[in-house]
Design a protein around this motif. Structure first.
Motif, PDB file in Angstrom:
ATOM      1  N   SER A 152       3.798   0.058   6.503  1.00  0.00           N
ATOM      2  CA  SER A 152       3.583  -0.624   7.782  1.00  0.00           C
ATOM      3  C   SER A 152       3.578   0.378   8.929  1.00  0.00           C
ATOM      4  O   SER A 152       4.409   1.286   8.978  1.00  0.00           O
ATOM      5  CB  SER A 152       4.690  -1.664   8.000  1.00  0.00           C
ATOM      6  OG  SER A 152       4.480  -2.374   9.193  1.00  0.00           O
ATOM      7  N   GLY A 153       2.609   0.220   9.832  1.00  0.00           N
ATOM      8  CA  GLY A 153       2.529   1.098  11.001  1.00  0.00           C
ATOM      9  C   GLY A 153       1.435   2.139  10.889  1.00  0.00           C
ATOM     10  O   GLY A 153       0.616   2.123   9.975  1.00  0.00           O
ATOM     11  N   THR A 199      11.286  -2.594  -2.736  1.00  0.00           N
ATOM     12  CA  THR A 199      12.261  -1.516  -2.902  1.00  0.00           C
ATOM     13  C   THR A 199      12.428  -0.730  -1.606  1.00  0.00           C
ATOM     14  O   THR A 199      13.555  -0.448  -1.183  1.00  0.00           O
ATOM     15  CB  THR A 199      11.816  -0.550  -4.025  1.00  0.00           C
ATOM     16  OG1 THR A 199      11.387  -1.302  -5.165  1.00  0.00           O
ATOM     17  CG2 THR A 199      12.950   0.362  -4.447  1.00  0.00           C
ATOM     18  N   TYR A 200      11.289  -0.357  -0.985  1.00  0.00           N
ATOM     19  CA  TYR A 200      11.329   0.397   0.267  1.00  0.00           C
ATOM     20  C   TYR A 200      10.217  -0.078   1.197  1.00  0.00           C
ATOM     21  O   TYR A 200       9.137  -0.484   0.736  1.00  0.00           O
ATOM     22  CB  TYR A 200      11.102   1.897   0.025  1.00  0.00           C
ATOM     23  CG  TYR A 200      12.185   2.590  -0.768  1.00  0.00           C
ATOM     24  CD1 TYR A 200      13.375   2.981  -0.161  1.00  0.00           C
ATOM     25  CD2 TYR A 200      11.996   2.877  -2.119  1.00  0.00           C
ATOM     26  CE1 TYR A 200      14.364   3.627  -0.897  1.00  0.00           C
ATOM     27  CE2 TYR A 200      12.980   3.530  -2.852  1.00  0.00           C
ATOM     28  CZ  TYR A 200      14.166   3.891  -2.236  1.00  0.00           C
ATOM     29  OH  TYR A 200      15.134   4.530  -2.963  1.00  0.00           O
ATOM     30  N   VAL A 201      10.468   0.042   2.502  1.00  0.00           N
ATOM     31  CA  VAL A 201       9.415  -0.096   3.507  1.00  0.00           C
ATOM     32  C   VAL A 201       9.192   1.290   4.101  1.00  0.00           C
ATOM     33  O   VAL A 201      10.136   1.927   4.587  1.00  0.00           O
ATOM     34  CB  VAL A 201       9.815  -1.085   4.625  1.00  0.00           C
ATOM     35  CG1 VAL A 201       8.756  -1.077   5.728  1.00  0.00           C
ATOM     36  CG2 VAL A 201       9.971  -2.486   4.067  1.00  0.00           C
ATOM     37  N   LYS A 223      12.477  -8.659   9.265  1.00  0.00           N
ATOM     38  CA  LYS A 223      12.594  -9.212   7.922  1.00  0.00           C
ATOM     39  C   LYS A 223      13.206  -8.200   6.962  1.00  0.00           C
ATOM     40  O   LYS A 223      14.047  -8.536   6.118  1.00  0.00           O
ATOM     41  CB  LYS A 223      11.219  -9.656   7.411  1.00  0.00           C
ATOM     42  CG  LYS A 223      11.298 -10.434   6.095  1.00  0.00           C
ATOM     43  CD  LYS A 223       9.966 -11.068   5.735  1.00  0.00           C
ATOM     44  CE  LYS A 223      10.092 -11.893   4.464  1.00  0.00           C
ATOM     45  NZ  LYS A 223       8.813 -12.525   4.083  1.00  0.00           N
ATOM     46  N   ALA A 224      12.771  -6.936   7.085  1.00  0.00           N
ATOM     47  CA  ALA A 224      13.315  -5.878   6.219  1.00  0.00           C
ATOM     48  C   ALA A 224      14.813  -5.725   6.457  1.00  0.00           C
ATOM     49  O   ALA A 224      15.598  -5.578   5.514  1.00  0.00           O
ATOM     50  CB  ALA A 224      12.588  -4.562   6.483  1.00  0.00           C
ATOM     51  N   GLU A 225      15.208  -5.764   7.721  1.00  0.00           N
ATOM     52  CA  GLU A 225      16.628  -5.617   8.046  1.00  0.00           C
ATOM     53  C   GLU A 225      17.443  -6.806   7.540  1.00  0.00           C
ATOM     54  O   GLU A 225      18.543  -6.640   7.014  1.00  0.00           O
ATOM     55  CB  GLU A 225      16.789  -5.449   9.561  1.00  0.00           C
ATOM     56  CG  GLU A 225      16.280  -4.085  10.055  1.00  0.00           C
ATOM     57  CD  GLU A 225      16.265  -3.980  11.571  1.00  0.00           C
ATOM     58  OE1 GLU A 225      16.366  -5.044  12.248  1.00  0.00           O
ATOM     59  OE2 GLU A 225      16.144  -2.845  12.090  1.00  0.00           O
ATOM     60  N   THR A 226      16.882  -8.006   7.679  1.00  0.00           N
ATOM     61  CA  THR A 226      17.575  -9.218   7.218  1.00  0.00           C
ATOM     62  C   THR A 226      17.800  -9.180   5.710  1.00  0.00           C
ATOM     63  O   THR A 226      18.865  -9.567   5.209  1.00  0.00           O
ATOM     64  CB  THR A 226      16.752 -10.478   7.587  1.00  0.00           C
ATOM     65  OG1 THR A 226      16.579 -10.508   9.001  1.00  0.00           O
ATOM     66  CG2 THR A 226      17.467 -11.756   7.145  1.00  0.00           C
ATOM     67  N   LEU A 227      16.782  -8.704   4.973  1.00  0.00           N
ATOM     68  CA  LEU A 227      16.880  -8.658   3.505  1.00  0.00           C
ATOM     69  C   LEU A 227      17.582  -7.400   3.005  1.00  0.00           C
ATOM     70  O   LEU A 227      17.802  -7.240   1.801  1.00  0.00           O
ATOM     71  CB  LEU A 227      15.470  -8.740   2.882  1.00  0.00           C
ATOM     72  CG  LEU A 227      14.721 -10.071   3.067  1.00  0.00           C
ATOM     73  CD1 LEU A 227      13.284  -9.952   2.566  1.00  0.00           C
ATOM     74  CD2 LEU A 227      15.436 -11.198   2.336  1.00  0.00           C
ATOM     75  N   PRO A 282      15.694  -0.941   2.461  1.00  0.00           N
ATOM     76  CA  PRO A 282      15.723   0.380   3.111  1.00  0.00           C
ATOM     77  C   PRO A 282      14.384   0.693   3.790  1.00  0.00           C
ATOM     78  O   PRO A 282      13.315   0.490   3.211  1.00  0.00           O
ATOM     79  CB  PRO A 282      15.970   1.350   1.954  1.00  0.00           C
ATOM     80  CG  PRO A 282      16.562   0.510   0.863  1.00  0.00           C
ATOM     81  CD  PRO A 282      15.971  -0.846   1.011  1.00  0.00           C
ATOM     82  N   ILE A 283      14.480   1.198   5.035  1.00  0.00           N
ATOM     83  CA  ILE A 283      13.279   1.576   5.793  1.00  0.00           C
ATOM     84  C   ILE A 283      13.248   3.094   5.860  1.00  0.00           C
ATOM     85  O   ILE A 283      14.189   3.736   6.352  1.00  0.00           O
ATOM     86  CB  ILE A 283      13.307   0.969   7.207  1.00  0.00           C
ATOM     87  CG1 ILE A 283      13.336  -0.570   7.112  1.00  0.00           C
ATOM     88  CG2 ILE A 283      12.099   1.432   8.019  1.00  0.00           C
ATOM     89  CD1 ILE A 283      13.575  -1.268   8.424  1.00  0.00           C
ATOM     90  N   ILE A 284      12.158   3.688   5.334  1.00  0.00           N
ATOM     91  CA  ILE A 284      12.058   5.150   5.274  1.00  0.00           C
ATOM     92  C   ILE A 284      10.810   5.632   6.011  1.00  0.00           C
ATOM     93  O   ILE A 284       9.884   4.853   6.273  1.00  0.00           O
ATOM     94  CB  ILE A 284      12.040   5.666   3.812  1.00  0.00           C
ATOM     95  CG1 ILE A 284      10.797   5.127   3.076  1.00  0.00           C
ATOM     96  CG2 ILE A 284      13.316   5.259   3.083  1.00  0.00           C
ATOM     97  CD1 ILE A 284      10.616   5.712   1.673  1.00  0.00           C
ATOM     98  N   SER A 285      10.782   6.911   6.334  1.00  0.00           N
ATOM     99  CA  SER A 285       9.630   7.521   7.013  1.00  0.00           C
ATOM    100  C   SER A 285       8.732   8.207   5.992  1.00  0.00           C
ATOM    101  O   SER A 285       9.073   8.305   4.809  1.00  0.00           O
ATOM    102  CB  SER A 285      10.123   8.552   8.035  1.00  0.00           C
ATOM    103  OG  SER A 285      10.726   9.639   7.342  1.00  0.00           O
ATOM    104  N   GLU A 286       7.604   8.734   6.486  1.00  0.00           N
ATOM    105  CA  GLU A 286       6.710   9.523   5.624  1.00  0.00           C
ATOM    106  C   GLU A 286       7.449  10.726   5.035  1.00  0.00           C
ATOM    107  O   GLU A 286       7.295  11.063   3.859  1.00  0.00           O
ATOM    108  CB  GLU A 286       5.516  10.045   6.429  1.00  0.00           C
ATOM    109  CG  GLU A 286       4.512   9.024   6.864  1.00  0.00           C
ATOM    110  CD  GLU A 286       3.483   9.667   7.775  1.00  0.00           C
ATOM    111  OE1 GLU A 286       2.398  10.026   7.278  1.00  0.00           O
ATOM    112  OE2 GLU A 286       3.766   9.824   8.964  1.00  0.00           O
TER     113      GLU A 286
END
Length: 667
Positions: free
Chosen positions: A602-603, A633-635, A648-652, A655-659
């Motif tokens: 995303s983004g 598994t990851y965003v 939504k990712a935070e609620t569930l 894990p949010i990762i960068s490139e």
């Protein structure tokens, strides 16, 4: 003195380019045609006297003259997708719901444009000049028609602004109605048949061998989409406005709509006003305006998720149904065909229309002799949509659907839940045999040059081939004696068959004609199983674990793999050197590091573009999903990630990762 002449030539070229732009793009000329011609002749004279200053992009070079006997096939750098179609407001509302769900936001605006009825073209510009022009073809590759395109005066050979970026711009080559009618008047005057419709005439013009003949035709080009490695602007609308400044002919009928209701208003407006246009249009194209959102939405196997075509109500005519015949497809499916009294419909003469299946015939109570209503589904395929019972002949009898195959007389079967009847004589029915071979040689499959449907039927009729593996045993001596076959043609066929041994495994797998295994499914299966041996040994349970492979496809693969005839065919293909496993090159950098991991991307990204990032995930064994769920598994988040997706990712707790985090994961 030389510098002065060169300066004068360049000044004249620039002035004439601007006059061309004013006349053909802006429709606002500032000098008369006579004055333009005088300046053009002055430039021609100077260029002739000073050949050292020749420029292929000079306004004097638009008259054509180059002869192209064979148009080179070129692979598109960026695939040219087709658009999904809609026919009602409900369809558009459903599309909007899907868009908002994937984006995770209600903040979406749209651009609305007219859908132009012409021949699609892809123009490549490098350093501000036209480099090449390629037809859409099958979306993956098309024919290079640069010399012919250069004659169309609304297409800039040199841009109005200096631009270092390399980019592609796409549009439609059209033939305005006034020019089309004038061409037909001239043809009638000399006793020739008039052209049927502007669309086909425009398309045919692109493949004329003499570009001087193309230059005589009043072709125009309307452009609607720029493709570049990095977005030039933030929105689709801003990009088109910038393209207009560069010198491209961008139609004025384009609006930004803040809601789907504004989209409906645009559609209602042009549903009537389209008849006042100087060219043909058959619908509206609705696109998500934000390029970042377009990137996030991505594509299905066939079309962009961020765009949809709304088709105007199809033109309808009535005619007489003379006969119902039945066609057999390569899978044995039977299709009833209506043979009609010829009728003019949407610019073409229609003589045949599909009746789909027995249920459709029964539902409409279609009978031979009936006056039927015909329309073009999606403006392309004619279909019967109703019957005028008041005009039915007194001796009319209900249609009895055939019970036996029209080609091999085998009794037809109809599986529970299936709309079509089938001929089960898969390996003995002539049409199924030749149909499978024709599919095998087709452009998207083995792409064997020199072979066509008629040649395949002739080879089968003469007993030279009985399946697609037999092609690899053909010799020139066998082919030359055939009807309408010369030595050169035979050589081309044999060379084409030999070259097909280099076609990669995923295309060979598609060529085998396994039911329900289309191009996209073939790629997934090839990538997962790596070879035909692994695939044919796979169990039902192993097959359905592959992404997007359901019960129906899995069972079809099992059926194909357990059939002795197919086992022998595959064995023969192997012995001839056909590629039946993934090549070493295609498996380079392929790992299983990300096996069983599901990513949502995303983004906007800086290290990767979105497609490369998705490919990297898949190459390393991971799966890319379009929306966030508990299974994610990851965003991988770039700039401008949708706030709803983030929430939504935070609620569930995903894990949010960068490139950069992703690249470390691969290490």
């Amino acid at each position: 003195m030389s510098n002065t002449i060169e300066q004068k030539i360049n000044a004249l070229r620039e002035e004439l380019r601007m006059h061309n732009y004013n006349y053909y793009v802006l429709d606002a000329p500032v000098i008369s045609d006579y004055e333009f011609d005088i300046k053009l002749k002055e430039l021609e004279k100077l260029e002739t006297e000073n050949p050292q200053f020749f420029d292929a992009n000079s306004p004097t070079q638009r008259v054509g003259g180059a002869i192209t006997k064979n148009f080179n096939t070129v692979v598109h750098k960026n695939r040219m997708y087709s658009l999904a179609n809609s026919y009602s407001k409900e369809d558009l509302e459903d599309w909007e719901k899907r868009v908002k769900k994937i984006l995770g936001t209600d903040e979406v605006e749209y651009t609305c444009e007219l859908k132009y009825d012409g021949a699609s073209i892809n123009l490549l510009y490098e350093n501000g000049t036209l480099k090449s022009a390629v037809t859409r073809g099958d979306g993956f590759e098309g024919d290079e028609v640069t010399e012919n395109i250069r004659t169309i005066k609304s297409i800039p050979l040199v841009l109005n602004k200096k631009l270092d970026e390399t980019f592609e711009i796409r549009g439609e080559i059209i033939l305005p109605l006034e020019g089309f009618n004038k061409m037909n008047e001239e043809r009638v005057d000399i006793g020739e048949e008039p052209y049927r419709n502007p669309r086909n005439t425009a398309s045919g013009s692109l493949k004329l061998q003499d570009s001087a003949e193309v230059a005589k035709r009043p072709l125009d080009c309307l452009l609607y989409h720029i493709v570049s490695d990095k977005p030039i602007k933030n929105t689709h609308f801003e990009t088109l406005e910038f393209a207009r400044e560069l010198g491209f002919k961008i139609p004025k009928a384009i609006e930004v709509c803040k809601s789907i209701n504004q989209v409906f208003s645009f559609i209602e407006k042009w549903n009537t006003e389209r008849f006042n246009l100087p060219y043909e249009t058959d619908g509206i194209v609705v696109k998500v305006n934000s390029l970042a959102q377009q990137d996030e939405l991505g594509y299905t196997a066939k079309s962009p998720r961020w765009a949809i075509a709304y088709k105007f109500k199809a033109e309808q005519e009535s005619t007489i149904l003379r006969e119902i015949t039945y066609q057999v497809g390569r899978t044995g499916a039977i299709t009833p065909v209506a043979n009609l009294e010829p009728v003019q419909l949407a610019g073409t003469i229609v003589k045949r229309a599909s009746l789909h299946n027995a249920d459709q015939i029964e539902k409409l109570d279609i009978r031979v002799g009936d006056t039927v209503y015909v329309e073009k589904g999606g403006e392309i395929i004619p279909k019967i949509v109703g019957v005028d019972v008041s005009k039915r002949p007194l001796n009319s009898e209900p249609t009895n659907y055939i019970t036996h195959c029209p080609d091999c007389n085998t009794e037809l079967i109809r599986n529970e839940g299936d709309a079509k009847h089938y001929c089960p004589n898969e390996y003995g029915c002539p049409t199924q045999i030749t149909g499978r071979i024709q599919h095998f040689i087709s452009r998207k499959a083995m792409n064997i040059d020199g072979l066509g449907a008629e040649t395949i039927e002739l080879l089968f009729k003469e007993g030279l081939i009985n399946n697609y593996a037999d092609l690899y045993e053909l010799t020139e001596q066998q082919i030359i004696p055939l009807e309408r076959m010369a030595e050169k043609s035979a050589q081309n066929i044999i060379a084409g068959i030999e070259n097909s041994k280099q076609i990669p495994f995923e295309k060979v797998l598609f060529a085998l004609g396994i039911r329900f295994v289309g191009e996209t499914v073939a790629k997934k299966l090839a990538k997962h199983f790596k070879s035909i041996d692994n695939l044919m040994k796979a169990s039902f349970e192993e097959l359905i674990t592959v992404d997007e492979i359901g019960d129906r496809i899995a069972q079809s693969v099992i059926d194909f793999s357990s059939n002795l005839v197919n086992i022998q065919l595959v064995s023969h293909l192997k012995s001839y050197g056909v590629q039946l496993e993934m090549s070493a090159e295609s498996q380079e950098n392929i790992t299983t590091i990300l096996k069983d991991k599901i990513f949502v991307v995303s983004g906007v990204f800086t290290i990767f573009n979105r497609n490369d990032l998705k490919k990297s995930i898949e190459d390393n064994g991971g799966k890319v999903a379009s929306s966030i769920s508990k299974k994610t598994t990851y965003v991988i988040a770039g700039e401008n990630m949708g706030p709803s997706k983030l929430a939504k990712a935070e609620t569930l707790g995903i894990p949010i990762i960068s490139e950069s985090d992703y690249l470390k994961m691969l290490e």
